[in-house]
Motif scaffolding. Structure first.
Motif, short mmCIF file in Angstrom:
data_model
loop_
_atom_site.label_atom_id
_atom_site.label_comp_id
_atom_site.label_asym_id
_atom_site.label_seq_id
_atom_site.Cartn_x
_atom_site.Cartn_y
_atom_site.Cartn_z
N LEU A 190 0.83 -1.21 0.00
CA LEU A 190 0.00 0.00 0.00
C LEU A 190 0.87 1.26 0.00
O LEU A 190 0.57 2.23 -0.69
CB LEU A 190 -0.93 -0.02 1.22
N GLY A 191 1.96 1.22 0.77
CA GLY A 191 2.87 2.35 0.77
C GLY A 191 3.52 2.58 -0.58
O GLY A 191 3.72 3.72 -1.01
N ALA A 192 3.86 1.47 -1.29
CA ALA A 192 4.43 1.61 -2.63
C ALA A 192 3.42 2.23 -3.59
O ALA A 192 3.78 3.06 -4.44
CB ALA A 192 4.89 0.24 -3.14
N LEU A 193 2.16 1.84 -3.47
CA LEU A 193 1.12 2.42 -4.33
C LEU A 193 0.96 3.91 -4.07
O LEU A 193 0.94 4.73 -5.00
CB LEU A 193 -0.20 1.69 -4.09
N ILE A 194 0.87 4.28 -2.79
CA ILE A 194 0.72 5.70 -2.45
C ILE A 194 1.97 6.48 -2.85
O ILE A 194 1.89 7.60 -3.37
CB ILE A 194 0.44 5.84 -0.94
N GLY A 195 3.14 5.88 -2.63
CA GLY A 195 4.38 6.57 -2.96
C GLY A 195 4.53 6.83 -4.45
O GLY A 195 5.03 7.88 -4.85
N CYS A 205 4.46 1.22 6.37
CA CYS A 205 3.81 1.84 5.21
C CYS A 205 4.48 3.16 4.86
O CYS A 205 4.74 3.44 3.69
CB CYS A 205 2.32 2.04 5.49
N LEU A 206 4.79 3.98 5.86
CA LEU A 206 5.47 5.25 5.60
C LEU A 206 6.86 5.03 5.01
O LEU A 206 7.28 5.76 4.10
CB LEU A 206 5.57 6.06 6.89
N THR A 207 7.57 4.04 5.51
CA THR A 207 8.90 3.76 4.97
C THR A 207 8.80 3.31 3.53
O THR A 207 9.65 3.67 2.69
CB THR A 207 9.60 2.68 5.82
N SER A 208 7.79 2.52 3.20
CA SER A 208 7.60 2.11 1.82
C SER A 208 7.30 3.30 0.92
O SER A 208 7.77 3.35 -0.23
CB SER A 208 6.46 1.09 1.75
N SER A 259 0.87 1.30 -11.13
CA SER A 259 -0.08 1.49 -10.01
C SER A 259 -1.06 0.34 -9.93
O SER A 259 -1.40 -0.12 -8.82
CB SER A 259 -0.83 2.82 -10.19
N PHE A 260 -1.51 -0.16 -11.07
CA PHE A 260 -2.42 -1.31 -11.04
C PHE A 260 -1.71 -2.54 -10.48
O PHE A 260 -2.30 -3.30 -9.70
CB PHE A 260 -2.94 -1.60 -12.45
N GLY A 261 -0.45 -2.73 -10.86
CA GLY A 261 0.30 -3.85 -10.31
C GLY A 261 0.47 -3.75 -8.81
O GLY A 261 0.35 -4.74 -8.09
N ARG A 262 0.75 -2.55 -8.31
CA ARG A 262 0.90 -2.37 -6.86
C ARG A 262 -0.42 -2.52 -6.14
O ARG A 262 -0.45 -2.97 -4.98
CB ARG A 262 1.52 -1.00 -6.58
#
Length: 636
Positions: free
Chosen positions: A160-165, A210-213, A504-507
């Motif tokens: 989720l963090g990777a998607l938001i990032g 999540c924040l670190t991601s 983004s879809f993959g994440r």
């Protein structure tokens, strides 16, 4: 002296870019020493990012048999159990959330040690005590029994963090320079990563994970933006593909890191603190010249390009500052492309739908194969992780070969994924080697039997690991093709948005995919079977895309002519193109003398003589033009 000056002036005029040429690419070139320094430093950022993603393998190992004590409802707290009671039944390693009524008695082992038949009354545990030497997430946060799914939730929050990032990085790059965004991501990963390992509650742990991601994604997304801006041509293909190589290097190095830091908190701190070195090296990472020009920072872009020309030893136009000002105004006036425009039917929507599904499946396999390697056993997890890293390296180079030297790289990558997925089903046919027979055997059996069981279990793990490596190898090759060639489906101005959409879809798919690990309670081979199915399905979708996209720079390999065919057809070509003598009809000395050094044809042209009419040439100059044109279409 005059001749020397004329030569210098001629060289300067030849180095000046013609109108309409990208001035940034003209100064930087495709690749050079200046780019190499920045590329290597950005590649190094991939290593701690890979560590943080995969460290869940070592921070959340399930306790081994004998490290948990199950206290049932009927257990009397005033009555102490003998030290061997928690080792009475090997089923404690599987069913740690239940106890056997008879096993609570002091004399159970002595009375039933050799005749126990497994038909004992099962009672739920009221409390589970931990006696593990390694303090893991499972132990410290009590993630067992009904809370075991929270291990998968931890990795879901990382996804989720990777998607938001990724979405946040796209918006931040509209205002913050890529170089500065990289620095912010590094500092954020150091701060949040250390807190992830130091907090004492599970809720705070997943929050900071999540924040670190998010910070990791900001860092390597900005780095990828710089790589795309300072390279071009075939060098860009090599850089984009090989950037994943350092992710694999991180996987290979992670087992060594986990050996020295055997506490999960210390492991998080060590991984996050390693970025301090990259913060110090950040001063030698260059910014993106086109980003600076688009935001009217012409002076900074000029300074950057002069540095590039100095290190790469390239000529600089005398009116570079004026050209940069004009180019900056052109970039500023460019119309921004909206997301909906990639679905405007310029590219068929069915193809765009296919590529999104392919990216979703490929991203799931890329991460889940690694995270689920723990299902093969904690004893061999270090070796297994390194083996997957090496398999990924080999797959990247195979994918690079598909991109550079094949016409139908979508088909080749899809075929490889289909074969790997179908072959993985053979894991069900592996013979049992005793790895799970020892569940129903008491620990008071002979030492020889126990060692034999463990040895057979290791062989079973090795055989299953081959199938995991095959999937990882094929998926890495497919990821290389997807990363490099997805943008060719749309026009250049839409490629950034298309890549943002598919990634983004993959994440988004990755957010839910870690829950596959919970299916091991049904059967330990069920997750790998699902992964194999996903693999060959998206391999089939890649073959569907092969109908529309391929490498047109590669000449299709035709039929190899025999020596007699070569002599016959080449003689016809020389007769039709010869102007040296109209009476020549065979291999005369004059014909060979005139054509030996000047005429050459490709194999394809040699075959075309049987189907197309070859017109006579008027002069030897035209013959040379035809020969040079045919040679230019050849490839090594």
């Amino acid at each position: 002296m005059m001749k020397a000056n004329d030569a210098i002036c001629k060289r300067r005029r030849s180095s000046a870019p013609p109108p309409g040429v990208d001035i940034v690419q003209h100064i930087n070139g495709n690749f050079g020493r200046w780019q190499l320094r920045t590329i290597l430093l950005i590649f190094l950022c991939k290593i701690p990012t890979a560590w943080f993603m995969a460290c869940i393998i070592y921070t959340a190992p399930y306790p081994q048999r004998g490290e948990l004590v199950c206290r049932s409802v009927s257990w009397n707290a005033s009555e102490s159990l003998p030290s061997e009671s928690r080792n009475t039944d090997r089923l404690f390693s599987v069913q740690v959330c239940n106890a056997y009524a008879q096993s609570l008695s002091h004399n159970f082992v002595q009375r039933y040690g050799t005749s126990w038949n497994g038909t004992q009354q099962v009672m739920p545990c009221e409390r589970v005590e931990h006696h593990a030497e390694y303090k893991s997430l499972i132990v410290d946060f009590d993630l067992i029994c009904s809370r075991r799914v929270l291990v998968a939730v931890t990795q879901s929050f990382h996804a989720l963090g990777a998607l938001i990032g990724g979405l946040l990085a796209y918006q931040a790059l509209q205002h913050v320079s890529p170089r500065r965004l990289m620095l912010l991501g590094m500092l954020g990963q150091i701060f949040c990563g250390n807190l992830t390992g130091l907090v004492d509650t599970y809720q705070l742990h997943i929050y900071f994970r999540c924040l670190t991601s998010v910070c990791c994604t900001l860092m390597y997304t900005a780095g990828h933006f710089i790589l795309m801006d300072i390279t071009s041509g075939k060098a860009r293909i090599l850089v984009v593909t090989l950037s994943e190589l350092f992710w694999s290097i991180g996987l290979v190095l992670l087992p060594a890191i986990s050996i020295y830091f055997d506490n999960w908190s210390h492991l998080y701190v060590a991984i996050s603190s390693s970025l301090i070195v990259l913060v110090w090296l950040h001063r030698w990472i260059s910014d993106a010249p086109r980003w600076l020009l688009r935001h009217q920072r012409v002076e900074q872009a000029l300074r950057l390009l002069l540095e590039s020309a100095t290190h790469n030893n390239r000529m600089v136009p005398l009116t570079l500052d004026v050209r940069l000002t004009i180019y900056a105004s052109e970039l500023k006036s460019e119309q921004r492309i909206g997301y909906c425009q990639i679905w405007d039917k310029e590219t068929k929507r069915r193809q765009l739908f296919y590529i999104h599904l392919i990216w979703g499946c490929a991203q799931v396999l890329y991460n889940i194969i690694l995270l689920m390697i723990r299902s093969l056993g904690e004893a061999q997890v270090h070796v297994n992780t390194a083996a997957l890293g090496f398999a990924e390296m080999v797959g990247l180079f195979v994918g690079l070969y598909f991109i550079l030297y094949t016409r139908r790289y979508w088909r080749w990558a899809g075929n490889l994924m289909i074969v790997a997925g179908l072959c993985t089903y053979l894991v069900w046919l592996l013979p049992e080697t005793g790895g799970h027979i020892h569940i129903d055997i008491l620990i008071y059996q002979s030492t020889t039997t126990t060692f034999a069981s463990l040895d057979r279990n290791s062989r079973r793990v090795g055989l299953e690991l081959l199938f995991w490596m095959l999937l990882k190898f094929a998926n890495a090759a497919s990821i290389a093709v997807l990363t490099t060639c997805t943008g060719e489906m749309v026009s250049p101005e839409k490629r950034v948005l298309l890549m943002l959409s598919v990634v983004s879809f993959g994440r988004l798919c990755l957010v839910f995919s870690p829950l596959l690990s919970t299916l091991t309670v049904v059967h330990r081979l069920l997750p790998i079977s699902i992964i194999a199915t996903v693999g060959w399905v998206y391999g089939f979708l890649m073959r569907l895309l092969n109908r529309y996209y391929w490498n047109t720079e590669q000449v299709q390999v035709g039929q190899v002519p025999t020596p007699n065919t070569y002599r016959r057809n080449s003689a016809v070509i020389m007769r039709r193109c010869s102007t040296a003598s109209s009476d020549v009809s065979n291999y005369s000395n004059e014909l060979l003398h005139n054509f030996e050094q000047t005429v050459a044809v490709s194999i394809a042209d040699l075959w075309h003589i049987n189907f197309n009419t070859i017109h006579e040439c008027d002069s030897m100059n035209e013959i040379s033009d035809v020969a040079s044109k045919s040679q230019s279409t050849q490839t090594i």
